[in-house]
Design a protein around this motif. Structure first.
Motif, PDB file in Angstrom:
ATOM      1  N   GLU A 112       0.821  -1.206   0.000  1.00  0.00           N
ATOM      2  CA  GLU A 112       0.000   0.000   0.000  1.00  0.00           C
ATOM      3  C   GLU A 112       0.858   1.261   0.000  1.00  0.00           C
ATOM      4  N   HIS A 113       2.166   1.106   0.272  1.00  0.00           N
ATOM      5  CA  HIS A 113       3.074   2.251   0.338  1.00  0.00           C
ATOM      6  C   HIS A 113       3.906   2.291  -0.936  1.00  0.00           C
ATOM      7  N   ARG A 114       3.714   3.311  -1.729  1.00  0.00           N
ATOM      8  CA  ARG A 114       4.403   3.399  -3.013  1.00  0.00           C
ATOM      9  C   ARG A 114       5.480   4.473  -3.040  1.00  0.00           C
ATOM     10  N   PHE A 115       5.789   5.042  -1.874  1.00  0.00           N
ATOM     11  CA  PHE A 115       6.872   6.003  -1.809  1.00  0.00           C
ATOM     12  C   PHE A 115       8.197   5.240  -1.729  1.00  0.00           C
ATOM     13  N   PRO A 116       9.332   5.921  -1.933  1.00  0.00           N
ATOM     14  CA  PRO A 116      10.622   5.210  -1.868  1.00  0.00           C
ATOM     15  C   PRO A 116      10.798   4.489  -0.541  1.00  0.00           C
ATOM     16  N   SER A 117      11.254   3.266  -0.611  1.00  0.00           N
ATOM     17  CA  SER A 117      11.480   2.450   0.582  1.00  0.00           C
ATOM     18  C   SER A 117      12.455   1.342   0.233  1.00  0.00           C
ATOM     19  N   ILE A 118      12.854   0.606   1.252  1.00  0.00           N
ATOM     20  CA  ILE A 118      13.735  -0.547   1.079  1.00  0.00           C
ATOM     21  C   ILE A 118      13.026  -1.753   1.667  1.00  0.00           C
ATOM     22  N   ILE A 119      12.938  -2.832   0.893  1.00  0.00           N
ATOM     23  CA  ILE A 119      12.300  -4.055   1.365  1.00  0.00           C
ATOM     24  C   ILE A 119      13.338  -5.170   1.366  1.00  0.00           C
ATOM     25  N   VAL A 120      13.537  -5.785   2.517  1.00  0.00           N
ATOM     26  CA  VAL A 120      14.430  -6.939   2.641  1.00  0.00           C
ATOM     27  C   VAL A 120      13.542  -8.141   2.928  1.00  0.00           C
ATOM     28  N   SER A 121      13.531  -9.103   2.012  1.00  0.00           N
ATOM     29  CA  SER A 121      12.595 -10.216   2.146  1.00  0.00           C
ATOM     30  C   SER A 121      13.242 -11.507   1.676  1.00  0.00           C
ATOM     31  N   ALA A 122      12.791 -12.624   2.266  1.00  0.00           N
ATOM     32  CA  ALA A 122      13.342 -13.934   1.912  1.00  0.00           C
ATOM     33  C   ALA A 122      12.479 -14.586   0.816  1.00  0.00           C
ATOM     34  N   ASN A 123      13.088 -15.436  -0.072  1.00  0.00           N
ATOM     35  CA  ASN A 123      14.433 -15.928   0.149  1.00  0.00           C
ATOM     36  C   ASN A 123      15.428 -15.306  -0.810  1.00  0.00           C
ATOM     37  N   GLY A 124      16.699 -15.616  -0.562  1.00  0.00           N
ATOM     38  CA  GLY A 124      17.765 -14.894  -1.245  1.00  0.00           C
ATOM     39  C   GLY A 124      17.926 -15.164  -2.714  1.00  0.00           C
ATOM     40  N   MET A 125      17.422 -16.310  -3.204  1.00  0.00           N
ATOM     41  CA  MET A 125      17.538 -16.636  -4.625  1.00  0.00           C
ATOM     42  C   MET A 125      16.200 -16.512  -5.355  1.00  0.00           C
ATOM     43  N   ALA A 126      15.191 -15.991  -4.655  1.00  0.00           N
ATOM     44  CA  ALA A 126      13.860 -15.774  -5.232  1.00  0.00           C
ATOM     45  C   ALA A 126      13.232 -17.060  -5.755  1.00  0.00           C
ATOM     46  N   THR A 127      13.481 -18.159  -5.053  1.00  0.00           N
ATOM     47  CA  THR A 127      12.878 -19.431  -5.452  1.00  0.00           C
ATOM     48  C   THR A 127      11.550 -19.672  -4.739  1.00  0.00           C
ATOM     49  N   GLY A 128      11.254 -18.907  -3.711  1.00  0.00           N
ATOM     50  CA  GLY A 128      10.014 -19.055  -2.965  1.00  0.00           C
ATOM     51  C   GLY A 128       9.975 -18.033  -1.861  1.00  0.00           C
ATOM     52  N   GLY A 129       8.892 -18.057  -1.074  1.00  0.00           N
ATOM     53  CA  GLY A 129       8.781 -17.140   0.046  1.00  0.00           C
ATOM     54  C   GLY A 129       8.115 -15.832  -0.324  1.00  0.00           C
ATOM     55  N   ARG A 130       8.112 -14.923   0.634  1.00  0.00           N
ATOM     56  CA  ARG A 130       7.405 -13.654   0.466  1.00  0.00           C
ATOM     57  C   ARG A 130       8.002 -12.758  -0.613  1.00  0.00           C
ATOM     58  N   ILE A 131       9.286 -12.965  -0.910  1.00  0.00           N
ATOM     59  CA  ILE A 131       9.923 -12.132  -1.926  1.00  0.00           C
ATOM     60  C   ILE A 131       9.182 -12.213  -3.254  1.00  0.00           C
ATOM     61  N   LEU A 132       8.563 -13.356  -3.544  1.00  0.00           N
ATOM     62  CA  LEU A 132       7.879 -13.523  -4.828  1.00  0.00           C
ATOM     63  C   LEU A 132       6.733 -12.533  -4.981  1.00  0.00           C
TER      64      LEU A 132
END
Length: 247
Positions: A112-132
């Motif tokens: 819901e927040h579209r202003f500049p931000s930094i998101i750190v999310s798992a997992n590190g190789m983008a194979t699954g998890g919230r990062i998707l």
């Protein structure tokens, strides 16, 4: 350092500053334990040094949040610099506007927040998890940046994007990669062969068996040669897929 001699910290700074100026979000796929904490430590330093704007930082991974609490609780494991910073007040692993997201609702609220931000999310190789879910939201927007800060194994989405893929499939749908993609290898936590050999030298006796189970085939074979070249009598195995052993 990169080919221009810039450290990982300086490379991260440059990406954050440029992305924020365009009104975009910096999305960092990260492993939850170790890497996420290292990133927050570096981001805090960059803020205090006035090298980056103070942005909301979202840590979106229940495991990473748990790990932050463990890191903060066990002062006996902290190095001298960590203890010095803690003595001066505050938490060296917290940026000024950090938000820890445990629940699914917390995770969804980030979108819901579209202003500049930094998101750190798992997992590190983008194979699954919230990062998707964050990739789905942010890959198609050229204002955003995706920053990979660790090794990307062959066949993973992270590897495809880091090698220049213009679209990736997520949840059965192809999404265009319009966001800029950056790779900062110097954050990798993988020990090189000399570090691993130094650790093995601490063993008081040879293990009955040494298994190499992490790494691509050529790297594993080279590591086997290094171990057997240094510790002549050590039996080393590189297990094949579905191969079993009696322990």
């Amino acid at each position: 350092t990169d080919k221009n001699g810039k450290s990982g910290k300086d490379q991260l700074r440059d990406v954050i500053v440029a992305t924020a100026q365009h009104g975009g979000t910096i999305l960092i796929p990260s492993f939850a334990v170790g890497r996420a904490q290292e990133l927050l430590y570096v981001l805090r330093e960059l803020e205090l040094e006035n090298q980056i704007p103070v942005l909301p930082v979202y840590v979106d991974s229940p495991m990473a949040v748990d790990a932050f609490e463990l890191f903060s609780a066990h002062h006996e494991e902290h190095d001298v610099e960590m203890r010095r910073l803690e003595g001066a007040g505050g938490n060296p692993l917290y940026t000024q506007r950090v938000h820890f997201c445990r629940s699914v609702q917390d995770s969804k609220a980030i979108n819901e927040h579209r202003f500049p931000s930094i998101i750190v999310s798992a997992n590190g190789m983008a194979t699954g998890g919230r990062i998707l879910h964050h990739l789905v939201q942010r890959l198609p927007d050229e204002r955003n940046s995706i920053v990979f800060v660790g090794f990307q194994a062959a066949g993973t989405r992270g590897r495809l994007m880091s090698e220049g893929a213009r679209q990736v499939r997520i949840f059965g749908v192809d999404y265009p990669v319009r966001a800029s993609v950056h790779v900062i290898d110097s954050f990798s936590a993988h020990g090189d062969y000399s570090e691993i050999l130094r650790w093995l030298e601490g063993f008081e006796r040879a293990p009955e068996k040494t298994f190499l189970v992490h790494g691509e085939p050529k790297a594993a074979a080279a590591m086997k040669d290094h171990i057997q070249g240094t510790f002549k009598a050590w039996p080393v195995e590189i297990p094949s897929y579905l191969q079993s052993y009696e322990i």
